[in-house]
Structures are given as structure tokens and as C-alpha cells.
Design an enzyme around this catalytic site. Structure first.
Site, PDB file in Angstrom:
ATOM      1  N   ASP A  16      26.238   0.202   2.332  1.00  0.00           N
ATOM      2  CA  ASP A  16      26.523   1.500   1.723  1.00  0.00           C
ATOM      3  C   ASP A  16      25.291   2.419   1.762  1.00  0.00           C
ATOM      4  O   ASP A  16      24.156   1.942   1.766  1.00  0.00           O
ATOM      5  CB  ASP A  16      26.984   1.294   0.276  1.00  0.00           C
ATOM      6  N   GLY A  17      25.561   3.713   1.779  1.00  0.00           N
ATOM      7  CA  GLY A  17      24.478   4.708   1.670  1.00  0.00           C
ATOM      8  C   GLY A  17      24.128   5.401   2.978  1.00  0.00           C
ATOM      9  O   GLY A  17      23.148   6.161   3.023  1.00  0.00           O
ATOM     10  N   GLY A  19      25.631   7.862   4.533  1.00  0.00           N
ATOM     11  CA  GLY A  19      25.788   9.317   4.421  1.00  0.00           C
ATOM     12  C   GLY A  19      24.619   9.942   3.676  1.00  0.00           C
ATOM     13  O   GLY A  19      24.025  10.926   4.139  1.00  0.00           O
ATOM     14  N   ARG A  20      24.276   9.348   2.533  1.00  0.00           N
ATOM     15  CA  ARG A  20      23.160   9.902   1.740  1.00  0.00           C
ATOM     16  C   ARG A  20      21.839   9.791   2.485  1.00  0.00           C
ATOM     17  O   ARG A  20      20.992  10.671   2.409  1.00  0.00           O
ATOM     18  CB  ARG A  20      23.074   9.162   0.387  1.00  0.00           C
ATOM     19  N   TRP A  21      21.662   8.691   3.210  1.00  0.00           N
ATOM     20  CA  TRP A  21      20.436   8.501   3.990  1.00  0.00           C
ATOM     21  C   TRP A  21      20.237   9.696   4.930  1.00  0.00           C
ATOM     22  O   TRP A  21      19.157  10.265   5.015  1.00  0.00           O
ATOM     23  CB  TRP A  21      20.540   7.200   4.784  1.00  0.00           C
ATOM     24  N   ASN A  64      38.612   4.087   2.866  1.00  0.00           N
ATOM     25  CA  ASN A  64      37.775   5.020   3.637  1.00  0.00           C
ATOM     26  C   ASN A  64      38.595   5.984   4.496  1.00  0.00           C
ATOM     27  O   ASN A  64      38.076   6.994   4.965  1.00  0.00           O
ATOM     28  CB  ASN A  64      36.739   4.280   4.492  1.00  0.00           C
TER      29      ASN A  64
HETATM   30  C1  IPE Z   1      32.340   0.667   0.344  1.00  0.00           C
HETATM   31  O1  IPE Z   1      31.597   1.850   0.334  1.00  0.00           O
HETATM   32  C2  IPE Z   1      32.937   0.450   1.698  1.00  0.00           C
HETATM   33  C3  IPE Z   1      31.996   0.145   2.765  1.00  0.00           C
HETATM   34  C4  IPE Z   1      30.714   0.006   2.646  1.00  0.00           C
HETATM   35  C5  IPE Z   1      32.577  -0.021   4.057  1.00  0.00           C
HETATM   36  P1  IPE Z   1      32.227   3.236  -0.182  1.00  0.00           P
HETATM   37  O2  IPE Z   1      31.149   4.247  -0.053  1.00  0.00           O
HETATM   38  O3  IPE Z   1      33.493   3.516   0.493  1.00  0.00           O
HETATM   39  O4  IPE Z   1      32.532   2.905  -1.720  1.00  0.00           O
HETATM   40  P2  IPE Z   1      32.672   3.855  -2.986  1.00  0.00           P
HETATM   41  O5  IPE Z   1      33.682   4.898  -2.648  1.00  0.00           O
HETATM   42  O6  IPE Z   1      31.327   4.448  -3.251  1.00  0.00           O
HETATM   43  O7  IPE Z   1      33.094   2.941  -4.096  1.00  0.00           O
HETATM   44  C1  IPE Z   2      28.766   3.287   4.080  1.00  0.00           C
HETATM   45  O1  IPE Z   2      28.056   4.447   3.895  1.00  0.00           O
HETATM   46  C2  IPE Z   2      29.554   3.280   5.368  1.00  0.00           C
HETATM   47  C3  IPE Z   2      31.009   3.389   5.216  1.00  0.00           C
HETATM   48  C4  IPE Z   2      31.653   3.408   4.078  1.00  0.00           C
HETATM   49  C5  IPE Z   2      31.787   3.495   6.428  1.00  0.00           C
HETATM   50  P1  IPE Z   2      28.734   5.722   3.254  1.00  0.00           P
HETATM   51  O2  IPE Z   2      29.364   6.526   4.327  1.00  0.00           O
HETATM   52  O3  IPE Z   2      29.623   5.325   2.126  1.00  0.00           O
HETATM   53  O4  IPE Z   2      27.476   6.509   2.692  1.00  0.00           O
HETATM   54  P2  IPE Z   2      27.327   7.175   1.263  1.00  0.00           P
HETATM   55  O5  IPE Z   2      27.640   6.103   0.250  1.00  0.00           O
HETATM   56  O6  IPE Z   2      28.323   8.290   1.207  1.00  0.00           O
HETATM   57  O7  IPE Z   2      25.921   7.626   1.186  1.00  0.00           O
HETATM   58 MG    MG Z   3      29.344   4.992   0.155  1.00  0.00          MG
END
Ligand code: IPE
Ligand code: IPE
Ligand code: MG
Length: 237
Positions: A16-17, A19-21, A64
Site C-alpha cells: 500500500d501507499g 499513490g501517496r508515494w 479497487n
Molecule cells: C489494499 O489497499 C489493497 C491493495 C494493496 C491491493 P487499498 O489502498 O485499496 O485499501 P484501503 O482502501 O486504503 O483500505
Molecule cells: C496500493 O497503493 C496499490 C493498489 C491498491 C493497487 P495505493 O494505490 O492504494 O496507494 P495509496 O494508498 O492511495 O497511496
Molecule cells: Mg491504498
């Protein structure tokens, strides 16, 4: 890495993270997903070296699909190119790839790329990489229940056959229970990841975003796991 450390048999990674990265660097979210692939490659090489047996990677949840179409499309293309190119090294590294999740409504091209890498790595033995793609624990429980009910209706099994072990065998993949679940980015939740399999797992929530989850960060996680005292409902040894 210190070889005395206990290595979890089955590790779950909620990546996770991304997008924020990227956003914090002034880049589009998609650049975070791209960067995650590089991190993942290095991690896989490292995990093969340290002797992990099973790794479940949360790549895309059933939820997602709620994201903007452009991000979902980008991720689907990234999955195709990763399985066709970036992750081809898994074949030589003796890693077996399998998938957990619903095939519907994944695009045909993604399914083909998934099936190909599964086929190409099916005899590999170093460790099993279970990629959770269009995965949700609730969906898995529904699908498993349907599968078992169907067998019951056909008279293939009786009620007594439905045991904890039998349920496990009928999940998307028949893997040992999770020992250790790592979720990057500092969020303290599991977001529908392997509820059945994680019942006695240890949890670890590093603050770094997944693209920064280097092998050094992984080693820190293993040191932390080593310190945990797992009791499984028993008493402290
Ligand atoms: C969980 O991350 C799913 C994956 C890492 C693939 P999300 O970013 O979708 O989870 P929430 O929405 O913050 O709970
Ligand atoms: C995890 O990173 C990857 C997937 C869920 C596909 P995110 O895309 O959830 O990134 P954040 O949490 O929004 O930073
Ligand atoms: Mg996320």
C-alpha cells in the site's frame, strides 16, 4: 541478513501507499505503481535467497475497481507487462507463481498473461508467489461456500466432510496459514485480505510507502517477527 533469524513460512504483503508515494513527489499516482514493480522485483530476489516458502502479495482488491477508470486501466496494463516481461526472471529463479481472486471481470489479456506465467512456472520449487489479483476475502468465502455446496448437492461429500481443513483446501489456493502480514504505508487495517488465512498471523505496519519498502526494510520486518511470541491460544513458553 542474520541467519539465526526465524523466517516466516508464509508472508502476506499488502503493498500500500503507491499513490501517496508518487503524489508527494509531485508525480501522477500511476508512477507509484510503476515504481512498486521495481521494489517488488528486488524483494522477490531477496525472498528467494532468505528461504521464504510462500508469499501472498495483495496486488489488486475486488474493491479497487471503484477507482477511476484511468487508474484501473493503467494497473491492468501494468499487470500484463509485468507478467510478460518484468517478472519473467521468476522462471529462472525457480519461483512458482499462482493467483488468488475472481477471474470476472478481469480483461481477457490480463487473464492470458496470468495463465501463461502460471504455466511457465508450474514446476518451480524455490518458493510460491501467490498473487492476489481481483482478490477479496469476502468474495473468497462466497466462492468457497458455493464450491462446497455444489459438491454437497451432487452427493460427493457429506456434512461431516466439511471441516476446517476441508474449507482451507477449497479456498482459491490451498496454502499454509499466514505467519506474518506486512502492510506498508502506515494504515492499520487489512482491507479484506485473507481473513481465513490470517487468523493467527503476526501483523507489522511499517510507515514507509511500498515503493520504499526495500530489502533493508524487509529485513527489519523479519527481525521484528523474530521477537514475537506466538501462542496460538496456549500459554507462554
Ligand atoms: C489494499 O489497499 C489493497 C491493495 C494493496 C491491493 P487499498 O489502498 O485499496 O485499501 P484501503 O482502501 O486504503 O483500505
Ligand atoms: C496500493 O497503493 C496499490 C493498489 C491498491 C493497487 P495505493 O494505490 O492504494 O496507494 P495509496 O494508498 O492511495 O497511496
Ligand atoms: Mg491504498
Amino acid at each position: 541478513m542474520n541467519l539465526e533469524l526465524q523466517i516466516p513460512n508464509h508472508i502476506g504483503i499488502i503493498m500500500d501507499g503507491n499513490g501517496r508515494w508518487a503524489q508527494e513527489k509531485g508525480m501522477p499516482r500511476t508512477m507509484g505503481h510503476k515504481s512498486a514493480i521495481k521494489t517488488l522485483k528486488e524483494l522477490c530476489l531477496h525472498m528467494a535467497d532468505v528461504g521464504v516458502h510462500y508469499v501472498s502479495l495483495y496486488a489488486f482488491s475486488t474493491e479497487n475497481f471503484k477507482r477511476e477508470k484511468s487508474e484501473v486501466d493503467f494497473l491492468m496494463d501494468l499487470f500484463i507487462s509485468s507478467f510478460q516481461k518484468e517478472f519473467q526472471f521468476l522462471i529462472e529463479k525457480d519461483v512458482r507463481v499462482c493467483f488468488s481472486g475472481r477471474r470476472e471481470p478481469l480483461p481477457e489479456k490480463v487473464l492470458q498473461a496470468m495463465d501463461k506465467i502460471v504455466e511457465d512456472t508450474k514446476n518451480n520449487q524455490k518458493f510460491t508467489l501467490n498473487i492476489c489479483l481481483n482478490y477479496g476475502s469476502h468474495a473468497e468465502i462466497v466462492d468457497t461456500t458455493r464450491k462446497i455446496c455444489e459438491k454437497y448437492h451432487k452427493g460427493e461429500i457429506s456434512l461431516e466432510d466439511i471441516t476446517e481443513e476441508y474449507i482451507q483446501k477449497n479456498l482459491y489456493q490451498d496454502l499454509p496459514p499466514l505467519d506474518f502480514v506486512i502492510r506498508t504505508s502506515g494504515e492499520l487495517r487489512i482491507s479484506n485480505f485473507m481473513l481465513y488465512q490470517a487468523s493467527y498471523a503476526e501483523f507489522y505496519f511499517p510507515k514507509v510507502y511500498f515503493p520504499d519498502f526495500t530489502v533493508e526494510e524487509f529485513d527489519k520486518a523479519i527481525v521484528e517477527y523474530h521477537k514475537r511470541n506466538r501462542r496460538f491460544g496456549g500459554i507462554q513458553k
